[in-house]
Design a protein around this motif. Structure first.
Motif, PDB file in Angstrom:
ATOM      1  N   ILE A   1      -9.196   2.851  -6.014  1.00 43.34           N
ATOM      2  CA  ILE A   1      -9.560   3.882  -5.050  1.00 43.34           C
ATOM      3  C   ILE A   1      -9.348   3.319  -3.659  1.00 43.34           C
ATOM      4  N   ARG A   2      -8.882   4.164  -2.754  1.00 44.16           N
ATOM      5  CA  ARG A   2      -8.754   3.751  -1.364  1.00 44.16           C
ATOM      6  C   ARG A   2      -9.816   4.465  -0.562  1.00 44.16           C
ATOM      7  N   LEU A   3     -10.616   3.696   0.162  1.00 43.91           N
ATOM      8  CA  LEU A   3     -11.711   4.254   0.952  1.00 43.91           C
ATOM      9  C   LEU A   3     -11.505   3.951   2.426  1.00 43.91           C
TER      10      LEU A   3
ATOM     11  N   GLU B   1       3.651   6.157  -2.566  1.00 41.86           N
ATOM     12  CA  GLU B   1       3.009   6.967  -1.521  1.00 41.86           C
ATOM     13  C   GLU B   1       2.053   8.042  -2.043  1.00 41.86           C
ATOM     14  N   ALA B   2       1.206   8.535  -1.149  1.00 46.76           N
ATOM     15  CA  ALA B   2       0.289   9.634  -1.444  1.00 46.76           C
ATOM     16  C   ALA B   2       1.052  10.749  -2.156  1.00 46.76           C
ATOM     17  N   THR B   3       0.634  11.051  -3.363  1.00 45.41           N
ATOM     18  CA  THR B   3       1.345  11.969  -4.247  1.00 45.41           C
ATOM     19  C   THR B   3       0.412  13.132  -4.564  1.00 45.41           C
TER      20      THR B   3
ATOM     21  N   ILE C   1       0.067  -5.079   2.318  1.00 49.33           N
ATOM     22  CA  ILE C   1       1.006  -5.363   3.414  1.00 49.33           C
ATOM     23  C   ILE C   1       1.851  -4.108   3.622  1.00 49.33           C
ATOM     24  N   GLY C   2       1.571  -3.353   4.686  1.00 56.39           N
ATOM     25  CA  GLY C   2       2.256  -2.075   4.889  1.00 56.39           C
ATOM     26  C   GLY C   2       3.499  -2.198   5.747  1.00 56.39           C
ATOM     27  N   ARG C   3       3.311  -2.037   7.071  1.00 56.46           N
ATOM     28  CA  ARG C   3       4.479  -1.996   7.957  1.00 56.46           C
ATOM     29  C   ARG C   3       5.299  -3.275   7.896  1.00 56.46           C
ATOM     30  N   ALA C   4       4.651  -4.415   7.686  1.00 52.99           N
ATOM     31  CA  ALA C   4       5.423  -5.664   7.578  1.00 52.99           C
ATOM     32  C   ALA C   4       6.372  -5.608   6.378  1.00 52.99           C
TER      33      ALA C   4
ATOM     34  N   VAL D   1       0.452   4.444  -8.470  1.00 51.39           N
ATOM     35  CA  VAL D   1       0.696   5.650  -7.674  1.00 51.39           C
ATOM     36  C   VAL D   1      -0.613   6.062  -7.030  1.00 51.39           C
ATOM     37  N   GLN D   2      -0.529   6.465  -5.765  1.00 51.65           N
ATOM     38  CA  GLN D   2      -1.706   6.984  -5.077  1.00 51.65           C
ATOM     39  C   GLN D   2      -1.760   8.496  -5.269  1.00 51.65           C
ATOM     40  N   LEU D   3      -2.831   8.975  -5.892  1.00 46.39           N
ATOM     41  CA  LEU D   3      -3.009  10.415  -6.088  1.00 46.39           C
ATOM     42  C   LEU D   3      -3.866  10.960  -4.957  1.00 46.39           C
TER      43      LEU D   3
ATOM     44  N   PRO E   1       0.839  -1.197   0.000  1.00 45.37           N
ATOM     45  CA  PRO E   1       0.000   0.000   0.000  1.00 45.37           C
ATOM     46  C   PRO E   1       0.879   1.255   0.000  1.00 45.37           C
ATOM     47  N   PRO E   2       0.291   2.399  -0.318  1.00 44.92           N
ATOM     48  CA  PRO E   2       1.076   3.641  -0.314  1.00 44.92           C
ATOM     49  C   PRO E   2       1.567   3.967   1.085  1.00 44.92           C
ATOM     50  N   MET E   3       2.827   4.365   1.191  1.00 47.18           N
ATOM     51  CA  MET E   3       3.373   4.786   2.492  1.00 47.18           C
ATOM     52  C   MET E   3       4.293   5.985   2.315  1.00 47.18           C
ATOM     53  N   CYS E   4       3.785   7.144   2.755  1.00 39.33           N
ATOM     54  CA  CYS E   4       4.553   8.387   2.675  1.00 39.33           C
ATOM     55  C   CYS E   4       5.908   8.200   3.339  1.00 39.33           C
ATOM     56  N   GLN E   5       6.932   8.706   2.718  1.00 41.62           N
ATOM     57  CA  GLN E   5       8.289   8.595   3.245  1.00 41.62           C
ATOM     58  C   GLN E   5       8.778   9.895   3.877  1.00 41.62           C
TER      59      GLN E   5
ATOM     60  N   GLY F   1      -4.374  -3.654   6.872  1.00 39.26           N
ATOM     61  CA  GLY F   1      -4.379  -3.348   8.292  1.00 39.26           C
ATOM     62  C   GLY F   1      -3.946  -4.532   9.137  1.00 39.26           C
ATOM     63  N   LEU F   2      -2.706  -4.490   9.615  1.00 46.73           N
ATOM     64  CA  LEU F   2      -2.154  -5.555  10.456  1.00 46.73           C
ATOM     65  C   LEU F   2      -2.374  -6.946   9.866  1.00 46.73           C
ATOM     66  N   ILE F   3      -2.091  -7.053   8.574  1.00 47.01           N
ATOM     67  CA  ILE F   3      -1.977  -8.356   7.927  1.00 47.01           C
ATOM     68  C   ILE F   3      -0.478  -8.582   7.796  1.00 47.01           C
TER      69      ILE F   3
HETATM   70  C1  FNR Z   1       1.005   4.880   5.851  1.00 45.94           C
HETATM   71  N1  FNR Z   1      -0.297   4.787   5.354  1.00 45.94           N
HETATM   72  C2  FNR Z   1      -0.662   5.521   4.249  1.00 45.94           C
HETATM   73  N2  FNR Z   1      -1.887   5.349   3.678  1.00 45.94           N
HETATM   74  C3  FNR Z   1      -2.205   5.978   2.537  1.00 45.94           C
HETATM   75  O1  FNR Z   1      -3.317   5.789   2.036  1.00 45.94           O
HETATM   76  N3  FNR Z   1      -1.312   6.813   1.930  1.00 45.94           N
HETATM   77  C4  FNR Z   1      -0.070   7.039   2.443  1.00 45.94           C
HETATM   78  O2  FNR Z   1       0.745   7.744   1.835  1.00 45.94           O
HETATM   79  C5  FNR Z   1       0.255   6.428   3.672  1.00 45.94           C
HETATM   80  N4  FNR Z   1       1.444   6.659   4.292  1.00 45.94           N
HETATM   81  C6  FNR Z   1       1.880   5.839   5.307  1.00 45.94           C
HETATM   82  C7  FNR Z   1       3.197   5.895   5.762  1.00 45.94           C
HETATM   83  C8  FNR Z   1       3.657   4.999   6.723  1.00 45.94           C
HETATM   84  C9  FNR Z   1       5.086   5.038   7.151  1.00 45.94           C
HETATM   85  C10 FNR Z   1       2.766   4.043   7.267  1.00 45.94           C
HETATM   86  C11 FNR Z   1       3.248   3.043   8.304  1.00 45.94           C
HETATM   87  C12 FNR Z   1       1.459   4.006   6.849  1.00 45.94           C
HETATM   88  C13 FNR Z   1      -1.175   3.687   5.808  1.00 45.94           C
HETATM   89  C14 FNR Z   1      -0.755   2.369   5.155  1.00 45.94           C
HETATM   90  O3  FNR Z   1      -0.923   2.400   3.761  1.00 45.94           O
HETATM   91  C15 FNR Z   1      -1.579   1.188   5.728  1.00 45.94           C
HETATM   92  O4  FNR Z   1      -2.930   1.375   5.415  1.00 45.94           O
HETATM   93  C16 FNR Z   1      -1.404   1.055   7.233  1.00 45.94           C
HETATM   94  O5  FNR Z   1      -0.053   1.109   7.594  1.00 45.94           O
HETATM   95  C17 FNR Z   1      -2.046  -0.220   7.760  1.00 45.94           C
HETATM   96  O6  FNR Z   1      -1.483  -1.367   7.170  1.00 45.94           O
HETATM   97  P1  FNR Z   1      -0.315  -2.225   7.922  1.00 45.94           P
HETATM   98  O7  FNR Z   1       0.877  -1.331   8.081  1.00 45.94           O
HETATM   99  O8  FNR Z   1      -0.870  -2.634   9.258  1.00 45.94           O
HETATM  100  O9  FNR Z   1      -0.050  -3.378   7.010  1.00 45.94           O
END
Ligand code: FNR
Length: 375
Positions: free
Chosen positions: A239-241, A65-67, A339-342, A107-109, A29-33, A317-319
């Motif tokens: 789309i992410r809801l 990540e969210a762009t 799979i985000g944080r994992a 890319v997530q817009l 999933p998208p994860m802002c850095q 979410g916590l998968i």
């Molecule tokens: C995120 N999350 C997130 N979600 C999103 O829609 N756009 C984003 O840019 C971000 N940025 C982001 C950065 C970081 C460092 C984290 C940890 C999380 C949320 C992410 O995509 C996800 O939905 C959650 O982290 C839950 O999933 P996990 O981590 O439990 O697998």
């Protein structure tokens, strides 16, 4: 020979052509850095290494990540953007590398709306909206009420402002296409601009963009239509809801799984959306029952609503465990898992999951240079 669903292909449908076949159902999933060297929305080496490791790590799809679609829609000054053609070549570097690894890349817009101009997680950053004197900027939202109690009051978008937002999403999608992205995911979750319109907590407008569900979903549907028209008809639109606010608005109106399922059906049936990622929360007031797979029932509600369609629903979410992911798919609660944080802890989570589930690493696209470390 076992053949886990997690490592079976899945197709994100597009209006024309065969759609996008993912080699497996593990999605990043998208994860802002908020990368320290990110300026003017341009991806850096950090983003290449970050997304590249996950592309090499066997994921079927990596989402950037969210762009920001507008500079004022960034969460922080270190966000990525696609509001300017000058940002395209650096995005193209990310897509080109992912493709050498056999991974698809999305890319997530996004537009942060009333949650823009903050500096999440940065050491020493002030709570709340960053003032102009410290590099912040004025924000916009559905109403002039602060989106969260600790944030500054935004300006309520007027008709011209709404048109600008719609056009910004469409232009960003055009640039995403030019950059070589395989899919776009519109960010309508987590309390950002489009969710600010969907939710009765933040949307108390009295014009055609507020009030009942038809009013509150109007901006999102306009954005989706504009993006779908600007984006290649051969590429899927996702789309992410946030499927629930975990709370209710002042008059008892709620944004919940039922409203989300209705919207999902409309998006898929009438607006060309092929992929829905089901998250939750992001606005004030709710208490989230965080635990393993806590959002999976929400994904299941959307999956059931879309049962007669080709659309793909991903749970998030916590998968974290391979067997957990496989069970979610095998029980039909979702078609894919995010799979985000994992994946931050193990960018090769998908390859690791493959070996845990007894799939030969060479049956997935994980970097062959690393096979000998597993078998
Ligand atoms: C995120 N999350 C997130 N979600 C999103 O829609 N756009 C984003 O840019 C971000 N940025 C982001 C950065 C970081 C460092 C984290 C940890 C999380 C949320 C992410 O995509 C996800 O939905 C959650 O982290 C839950 O999933 P996990 O981590 O439990 O697998």
């Amino acid at each position: 020979v076992t053949s886990p669903l997690l490592f079976s292909p899945v197709t994100l449908p597009a209006p024309e052509g065969p759609g996008l076949e993912l080699l497996n159902r593990a999605i990043v999933p998208p994860m802002c850095q908020y990368a320290v060297d990110a300026e003017d929305g341009v991806p850096t080496d950090w983003h290449l290494v970050h997304t590249g490791a996950m592309a090499a790590g066997g994921f079927g799809l990596v989402t950037v990540e969210a762009t920001g679609v507008e500079a004022r829609g960034r969460i922080s000054p270190r966000d990525l953007g696609l509001w300017d053609d000058a940002q395209v070549p650096a995005h193209a570097r990310l897509t080109a590398f992912a493709h050498t690894q056999g991974a698809a890349i999305a890319v997530q817009l996004g537009h942060a709306g009333g949650k823009a101009s903050t500096y999440p997680w940065l050491p020493g950053a002030s709570e709340g909206t960053v003032p102009a004197a410290e590099g912040g900027w004025p924000t916009v939202s559905a109403t002039a009420q602060p989106t969260l109690p600790e944030l500054d009051a935004p300006a309520a978008l007027d008709a011209a402002g709404l048109d600008e937002v719609v056009e910004a999403f469409a232009s960003a999608a055009r640039r995403a296409d030019a950059a070589g992205y395989d899919a776009v995911q519109i960010h309508a979750a987590h309390g950002y601009l489009l969710h600010q319109f969907l939710s009765p907590i933040t949307n108390t407008r009295t014009d055609g963009y507020g009030g009942d569900e038809a009013g509150r979903t109007r901006l999102l549907l306009r954005v989706v239509d504009a993006v779908r028209a600007a984006w290649s008809a051969h590429k899927p639109l996702g789309i992410r809801l946030s499927a629930t606010d975990w709370t209710e608005g002042e008059d008892g109106t709620v944004w919940d799984a039922r409203a989300t399922a209705r919207l999902a059906r409309t998006l898929v049936d009438e607006h060309g959306v092929g992929w829905i990622d089901v998250s939750s929360g992001g606005l004030a007031g709710g208490r989230i029952p965080v635990g393993p797979g806590y959002q999976v029932p929400l994904a299941q509600a959307v999956t059931e609503a879309l049962a007669c369609t080709q659309a793909v629903v991903s749970a998030v979410g916590l998968i974290e465990e391979a067997a957990q992911a496989e069970t979610i798919l095998a029980t039909g609660q979702a078609h894919a898992v995010s799979i985000g944080r994992a994946a931050l802890r193990d960018p090769h989570w998908a390859a690791s999951a493959a070996s845990t589930l007894g799939v030969q690493a060479k049956a997935i696209h994980a970097a062959p240079q690393y096979w000998r470390a597993r078998f």
